[in-house]
Design a protein around this motif. Structure first.
Motif, PDB file in Angstrom:
ATOM      1  N   LYS A   3       3.278   9.724   0.907  1.00 53.52           N
ATOM      2  CA  LYS A   3       2.871   8.815   1.802  1.00 53.52           C
ATOM      3  C   LYS A   3       2.838   7.425   1.083  1.00 53.52           C
ATOM      4  N   ILE A   4       2.850   6.438   1.901  1.00 53.31           N
ATOM      5  CA  ILE A   4       2.859   5.082   1.363  1.00 53.31           C
ATOM      6  C   ILE A   4       1.528   4.564   1.857  1.00 53.31           C
ATOM      7  N   ILE A   5       0.688   4.035   1.146  1.00 52.30           N
ATOM      8  CA  ILE A   5      -0.791   3.533   1.690  1.00 52.30           C
ATOM      9  C   ILE A   5      -0.771   2.175   1.303  1.00 52.30           C
ATOM     10  N   PHE A   6      -1.321   1.455   2.426  1.00 57.02           N
ATOM     11  CA  PHE A   6      -1.452   0.027   2.307  1.00 57.02           C
ATOM     12  C   PHE A   6      -3.038  -0.290   2.466  1.00 57.02           C
ATOM     13  N   LEU A   7      -3.631  -0.963   1.443  1.00 53.03           N
ATOM     14  CA  LEU A   7      -4.951  -1.191   1.563  1.00 53.03           C
ATOM     15  C   LEU A   7      -5.163  -2.695   1.495  1.00 53.03           C
ATOM     16  N   ASP A   8      -6.212  -3.094   2.769  1.00 52.87           N
ATOM     17  CA  ASP A   8      -6.776  -4.486   2.418  1.00 52.87           C
ATOM     18  C   ASP A   8      -7.751  -4.481   1.385  1.00 52.87           C
ATOM     19  N   VAL A   9      -7.957  -5.668   0.854  1.00 52.10           N
ATOM     20  CA  VAL A   9      -9.124  -5.500  -0.155  1.00 52.10           C
ATOM     21  C   VAL A   9     -10.371  -5.956   0.009  1.00 52.10           C
ATOM     22  N   ASP A  10     -10.774  -7.031   0.725  1.00 54.03           N
ATOM     23  CA  ASP A  10     -12.114  -7.388   0.906  1.00 54.03           C
ATOM     24  C   ASP A  10     -12.550  -6.762   1.999  1.00 54.03           C
ATOM     25  N   GLY A  11     -13.656  -5.882   2.087  1.00 55.85           N
ATOM     26  CA  GLY A  11     -14.083  -5.057   3.258  1.00 55.85           C
ATOM     27  C   GLY A  11     -13.643  -3.638   3.289  1.00 55.85           C
ATOM     28  N   THR A  12     -12.700  -3.465   2.529  1.00 50.19           N
ATOM     29  CA  THR A  12     -11.980  -2.244   2.612  1.00 50.19           C
ATOM     30  C   THR A  12     -11.746  -1.457   1.170  1.00 50.19           C
ATOM     31  N   LEU A  13     -11.246  -2.206   0.352  1.00 51.36           N
ATOM     32  CA  LEU A  13     -11.130  -1.462  -1.215  1.00 51.36           C
ATOM     33  C   LEU A  13     -12.454  -1.970  -1.981  1.00 51.36           C
ATOM     34  N   VAL A  14     -12.810  -3.343  -1.689  1.00 52.17           N
ATOM     35  CA  VAL A  14     -14.112  -3.830  -2.314  1.00 52.17           C
ATOM     36  C   VAL A  14     -15.141  -4.349  -1.449  1.00 52.17           C
ATOM     37  N   ASP A  15     -16.310  -4.289  -1.591  1.00 59.43           N
ATOM     38  CA  ASP A  15     -17.207  -4.705  -0.606  1.00 59.43           C
ATOM     39  C   ASP A  15     -17.257  -6.303  -0.459  1.00 59.43           C
ATOM     40  N   TYR A  16     -18.096  -6.825   0.561  1.00 61.16           N
ATOM     41  CA  TYR A  16     -18.144  -8.367   0.611  1.00 61.16           C
ATOM     42  C   TYR A  16     -18.849  -8.928  -0.421  1.00 61.16           C
ATOM     43  N   GLU A  17     -19.339  -8.374  -1.548  1.00 60.53           N
ATOM     44  CA  GLU A  17     -19.699  -9.180  -2.740  1.00 60.53           C
ATOM     45  C   GLU A  17     -18.595  -8.817  -3.742  1.00 60.53           C
ATOM     46  N   ASN A  18     -17.555  -8.301  -3.726  1.00 63.59           N
ATOM     47  CA  ASN A  18     -16.285  -8.071  -4.775  1.00 63.59           C
ATOM     48  C   ASN A  18     -16.707  -6.931  -5.494  1.00 63.59           C
ATOM     49  N   ARG A  19     -17.673  -5.934  -5.021  1.00 62.94           N
ATOM     50  CA  ARG A  19     -18.100  -4.868  -5.912  1.00 62.94           C
ATOM     51  C   ARG A  19     -17.022  -3.653  -5.471  1.00 62.94           C
ATOM     52  N   LEU A  20     -16.434  -2.944  -6.516  1.00 58.54           N
ATOM     53  CA  LEU A  20     -15.220  -1.934  -6.139  1.00 58.54           C
ATOM     54  C   LEU A  20     -16.053  -0.582  -6.552  1.00 58.54           C
ATOM     55  N   PRO A  21     -16.147   0.145  -5.286  1.00 62.00           N
ATOM     56  CA  PRO A  21     -16.889   1.397  -5.564  1.00 62.00           C
ATOM     57  C   PRO A  21     -16.089   2.533  -6.440  1.00 62.00           C
ATOM     58  N   GLU A  22     -16.534   3.161  -7.420  1.00 60.67           N
ATOM     59  CA  GLU A  22     -16.021   4.190  -8.179  1.00 60.67           C
ATOM     60  C   GLU A  22     -15.329   5.187  -7.396  1.00 60.67           C
ATOM     61  N   SER A  23     -15.886   5.376  -6.238  1.00 59.82           N
ATOM     62  CA  SER A  23     -15.312   6.495  -5.527  1.00 59.82           C
ATOM     63  C   SER A  23     -13.739   6.095  -4.996  1.00 59.82           C
ATOM     64  N   ALA A  24     -13.506   4.710  -4.640  1.00 56.44           N
ATOM     65  CA  ALA A  24     -12.299   4.191  -4.247  1.00 56.44           C
ATOM     66  C   ALA A  24     -11.337   4.316  -5.375  1.00 56.44           C
ATOM     67  N   VAL A  25     -11.809   4.062  -6.697  1.00 54.70           N
ATOM     68  CA  VAL A  25     -10.944   4.026  -7.741  1.00 54.70           C
ATOM     69  C   VAL A  25     -10.591   5.481  -7.800  1.00 54.70           C
ATOM     70  N   ASP A  26     -11.517   6.319  -7.766  1.00 54.17           N
ATOM     71  CA  ASP A  26     -10.914   7.630  -8.015  1.00 54.17           C
ATOM     72  C   ASP A  26     -10.177   8.265  -6.804  1.00 54.17           C
ATOM     73  N   ALA A  27     -10.355   7.553  -5.627  1.00 57.06           N
ATOM     74  CA  ALA A  27      -9.593   8.481  -4.732  1.00 57.06           C
ATOM     75  C   ALA A  27      -7.934   7.918  -4.868  1.00 57.06           C
ATOM     76  N   ILE A  28      -7.905   6.493  -5.312  1.00 55.02           N
ATOM     77  CA  ILE A  28      -6.786   5.917  -5.524  1.00 55.02           C
ATOM     78  C   ILE A  28      -5.818   6.621  -6.688  1.00 55.02           C
ATOM     79  N   ARG A  29      -6.570   6.608  -7.674  1.00 55.39           N
ATOM     80  CA  ARG A  29      -5.884   7.486  -8.887  1.00 55.39           C
ATOM     81  C   ARG A  29      -5.287   8.915  -8.284  1.00 55.39           C
ATOM     82  N   LYS A  30      -6.194   9.803  -7.701  1.00 58.77           N
ATOM     83  CA  LYS A  30      -6.103  11.070  -7.378  1.00 58.77           C
ATOM     84  C   LYS A  30      -4.697  11.225  -6.464  1.00 58.77           C
ATOM     85  N   ALA A  31      -4.907   9.817  -5.416  1.00 60.59           N
ATOM     86  CA  ALA A  31      -3.787  10.076  -4.561  1.00 60.59           C
ATOM     87  C   ALA A  31      -2.286   9.687  -5.267  1.00 60.59           C
TER      88      ALA A  31
END
Length: 278
Positions: A3-31
């Motif tokens: 699959k080809i996955i497209f991710l918005d950043v603010d409010g999707t990949l990171v929260d509105y204070e620019n924090r990047l959840p570790e779970s998101a990092v894990d999901a992308i690396r596994k994908a």
């Protein structure tokens, strides 16, 4: 190809204070390890895509709400505001007393009093997103590499964002610059906080089409994730669209699937639901 996955950043990949959840990092690396491609598709210009995002491991980016496309450091497409358009917008905003910043791949260039005026606005923007510590947000926290005192008449600008004193500022900008695309962000209607001006007739869906043509890839393999109205064109264009739980009502209404909030591991849960990861 997966699959080809497209991710918005603010409010999707990171929260509105620019924090990047570790779970998101894990999901992308596994994908990506499973053979899927992952691109960010954002309103940010490349200068605002900080190293912590690249460190996740990405196949490329779409920036400037569709004005820039990059595949593994190869520029596929880049459409810019002309220097003359930039000069006219800067002069108009300064004449109206509106503070702004220019969004370029070379950096974010702020107007003279953007920080002073913007601290109030960025606190309100963060508050609107339901953050309890919004009073501690500042322009320098939100835009850590913003350049103050730089040249404002430029030929490398993707788009220009400006603080609205009222909704009429956006309407007047739309009328003043019919050769540019006028938009808003940071709220809806009369409550919106920012206006922006960018290259006309581009959006995230167009940019995805450009990238797919470059990759000789199939639209049927695409999945888009977003949280805001500006993300709707990419969810409409892609074969499957996911709205974040913290997203607005418009994007939730048209999405194929609604996941949890960005802060509640929404990206990871959606990746598992869609079978992108185990």
């Amino acid at each position: 190809m997966g699959k080809i996955i497209f991710l918005d950043v603010d409010g999707t990949l990171v929260d509105y204070e620019n924090r990047l959840p570790e779970s998101a990092v894990d999901a992308i690396r596994k994908a990506r390890a499973a053979g899927h491609r992952v691109y960010i598709c954002t309103g940010r210009s490349k200068a605002e895509v900080y190293q912590n995002l690249w460190d996740i491991g990405l196949d490329g980016m779409i920036g400037g709400n569709g004005s820039y496309v990059e595949e593994h450091d190869q520029v596929v497409m880049h459409q810019l505001i002309t220097k003359e358009q930039c000069r006219k917008v800067v002069d108009w905003l300064q004449g109206r007393g509106l503070e702004f910043y220019l969004e370029s791949n070379e950096g974010l260039f702020a107007s003279e009093r953007f920080e002073e005026r913007g601290d109030v606005t960025i606190k309100e923007y963060t508050k609107q997103k339901g953050k309890p510590d919004a009073e501690h947000m500042t322009i320098r926290k939100a835009f850590p590499e913003m350049i103050f005192g730089g040249e404002l008449y430029r030929d490398d600008v993707n788009k220009i964002s400006f603080i609205l004193d009222n909704y009429g500022d956006y309407l007047d900008a739309k009328d003043a610059f019919p050769d540019l695309h006028a938009g808003t962000w940071g709220g809806r209607g009369e409550e919106t906080l920012f206006g922006d001006l960018g290259v006309k007739d581009i959006h995230k869906g167009n940019a995805i089409e450009q990238l797919l043509n470059y990759l000789h890839a199939d639209l049927a393999d695409t999945i888009a994730f977003g949280d805001a109205k500006v993300d709707i064109p990419m969810l409409e264009y892609c074969a499957y669209g996911v709205a974040m739980g913290n997203g607005g009502p418009e994007i939730k209404k048209m999405a194929d699937y609604i996941t949890d909030d960005v802060e509640e591991d929404g990206l990871y849960h959606a990746f598992r639901y869609l079978g992108l990861i185990e």
